[in-house]
Design a protein around this motif. Structure first.
Motif, short mmCIF file in Angstrom:
data_model
loop_
_atom_site.label_atom_id
_atom_site.label_comp_id
_atom_site.label_asym_id
_atom_site.label_seq_id
_atom_site.Cartn_x
_atom_site.Cartn_y
_atom_site.Cartn_z
N LEU A 7 0.84 -1.19 0.00
CA LEU A 7 0.00 0.00 0.00
C LEU A 7 0.88 1.24 0.00
N GLY A 8 0.46 2.25 -0.77
CA GLY A 8 1.23 3.48 -0.82
C GLY A 8 2.32 3.46 -1.88
N GLU A 9 2.41 2.36 -2.66
CA GLU A 9 3.37 2.35 -3.77
C GLU A 9 3.04 3.48 -4.72
N ASP A 10 4.05 4.02 -5.38
CA ASP A 10 3.80 5.07 -6.34
C ASP A 10 2.91 4.57 -7.46
N LEU A 11 1.86 5.33 -7.76
CA LEU A 11 0.99 4.98 -8.87
C LEU A 11 1.67 5.30 -10.19
N PRO A 12 1.32 4.57 -11.25
CA PRO A 12 1.79 4.99 -12.57
C PRO A 12 1.11 6.30 -12.96
N VAL A 13 1.61 6.96 -13.97
CA VAL A 13 0.96 8.17 -14.46
C VAL A 13 -0.48 7.84 -14.83
N GLN A 14 -1.40 8.62 -14.30
CA GLN A 14 -2.82 8.36 -14.55
C GLN A 14 -3.25 8.98 -15.89
N THR A 15 -3.70 8.14 -16.79
CA THR A 15 -4.15 8.60 -18.10
C THR A 15 -5.54 9.21 -17.97
N GLN A 16 -5.97 9.88 -19.03
CA GLN A 16 -7.32 10.44 -19.03
C GLN A 16 -8.37 9.34 -18.92
N ASP A 17 -8.12 8.19 -19.53
CA ASP A 17 -9.06 7.07 -19.42
C ASP A 17 -9.17 6.61 -17.97
N VAL A 31 -15.69 27.81 -11.57
CA VAL A 31 -15.09 26.60 -12.12
C VAL A 31 -15.47 25.42 -11.25
N GLU A 32 -15.99 24.37 -11.86
CA GLU A 32 -16.32 23.16 -11.11
C GLU A 32 -15.09 22.27 -11.00
N MET A 33 -14.83 21.79 -9.80
CA MET A 33 -13.64 20.97 -9.56
C MET A 33 -13.99 19.72 -8.76
N ILE A 34 -13.17 18.70 -8.93
CA ILE A 34 -13.31 17.44 -8.21
C ILE A 34 -12.03 17.21 -7.41
N ARG A 35 -12.19 16.90 -6.14
CA ARG A 35 -11.00 16.60 -5.32
C ARG A 35 -10.41 15.26 -5.75
N ALA A 36 -9.09 15.23 -5.85
CA ALA A 36 -8.41 13.97 -6.18
C ALA A 36 -8.71 12.91 -5.12
N SER A 37 -8.81 13.32 -3.87
CA SER A 37 -9.10 12.38 -2.79
C SER A 37 -10.48 11.77 -2.93
N ALA A 38 -11.42 12.50 -3.56
CA ALA A 38 -12.77 11.97 -3.77
C ALA A 38 -12.79 10.88 -4.84
N LEU A 39 -11.69 10.75 -5.57
CA LEU A 39 -11.56 9.69 -6.58
C LEU A 39 -10.74 8.52 -6.05
N GLY A 40 -10.43 8.55 -4.76
CA GLY A 40 -9.69 7.45 -4.16
C GLY A 40 -8.19 7.60 -4.17
N TYR A 41 -7.69 8.76 -4.57
CA TYR A 41 -6.24 8.99 -4.55
C TYR A 41 -5.86 9.52 -3.16
N PRO A 42 -5.02 8.80 -2.41
CA PRO A 42 -4.67 9.24 -1.05
C PRO A 42 -3.91 10.57 -1.05
N GLN A 43 -4.27 11.43 -0.11
CA GLN A 43 -3.55 12.69 0.02
C GLN A 43 -2.09 12.45 0.38
N SER A 44 -1.82 11.35 1.04
CA SER A 44 -0.45 11.07 1.50
C SER A 44 0.49 10.71 0.37
N ASP A 45 -0.06 10.35 -0.80
CA ASP A 45 0.78 9.90 -1.92
C ASP A 45 0.85 10.96 -3.01
N GLY A 72 1.22 14.43 0.50
CA GLY A 72 0.88 15.17 1.70
C GLY A 72 -0.15 16.25 1.53
N GLN A 73 -0.76 16.34 0.36
CA GLN A 73 -1.81 17.34 0.17
C GLN A 73 -2.78 16.84 -0.90
N ASP A 74 -3.93 17.50 -0.96
CA ASP A 74 -4.93 17.14 -1.96
C ASP A 74 -4.67 17.96 -3.23
#
Length: 230
Positions: free
Chosen positions: A26-36, A168-182, A198-200
């Motif tokens: 858990l907490g491994e670096d994610l690969p670059v997230q594509t638009q898909d 501007v409408e925005m979505i938090r990365a954390s709301a998509l399951g991306y941990p703030q810690s990573d 360490g941040q959103d």
């Protein structure tokens, strides 16, 4: 039967140990997230959209040329530094007529190109005096970019004030399951953008590019240079 039971327990224990060793940490670096990947997460999580608006005018450099060498050295050297964005010639050419936003974080520069379609439809130019009056924090932080500060003090040609006028409408990365810690890196219309660990961060849908781009979190917890719209 007892021997068989003991053997079965040993087998299950060994299998469980092997599976534990093979499982990703858990907490491994994610690969670059594509638009898909981003679109899939939005579909799966159905996140709440939050509305923000710029609360103060920003400083910008007007892109009247599509040549990188025509951008002042002090601006060009810091371009895309906060979110590790790299701009290519095609992107610069496509956005001639827009501006480079000259934002400042608490620890340094945050310079990036605003997409031409976004600039034309969502921004208006304002006098540099408005920037000095309404965005004093930005002007104070220009001390960390002394060459740009000197350009501002002298009213150098090419520097402009700009205010984003639409919510501007925005979505938090954390709301998509991306941990703030990573840390998180995504594909964006101009290359890649990175959220520090360490941040959103916030994702914005760009109608012109039909892609998401990222706005990092500011010191106040809101998207950098935004406040919640009323």
């Amino acid at each position: 039967m007892k021997k068989i039971a003991r053997k079965l327990r040993r087998t299950l224990a060994a299998t469980g140990l092997a599976l534990a060793c093979a499982a990703p940490v858990l907490g491994e670096d994610l690969p670059v997230q594509t638009q898909d990947m981003l679109n899939t997460r939005v579909s799966e999580h159905s996140p709440t959209k939050e509305s923000y608006i710029k609360d103060r005018p920003i400083l910008g450099w007007h892109l009247t040329s599509d040549r990188f060498e025509d951008i002042p050295d002090a601006i060009r050297a810091a371009l895309g530094s906060v979110d590790a964005t790299g701009y290519d010639q095609a992107y610069l050419t496509a956005n001639k007529g827009s501006i480079i936003a000259l934002q400042m974080q608490k620890d340094g520069t945050d310079f990036y190109i605003i997409g031409k379609d976004t600039f034309d439809n969502k921004y208006e130019l304002v006098p540099l005096a408005d920037v000095a009056e309404k965005n004093t924090r930005l002007i104070e932080r220009l001390d960390m970019a002394p060459e740009v500060k000197a350009m501002f003090d002298s009213g150098a040609e090419g520097l402009v004030g700009a205010l984003k006028t639409t919510p501007v409408e925005m979505i938090r990365a954390s709301a998509l399951g991306y941990p703030q810690s990573d840390a998180l890196t995504i594909q964006a219309p101009w290359g890649e953008q990175t959220k520090p660990a360490g941040q959103d961060a916030f994702l914005v849908w760009d109608d012109g590019e039909s892609q998401y781009y990222m706005v990092n979190q500011g010191d106040d917890g809101n998207p950098a240079s935004y406040v919640p719209s009323k």
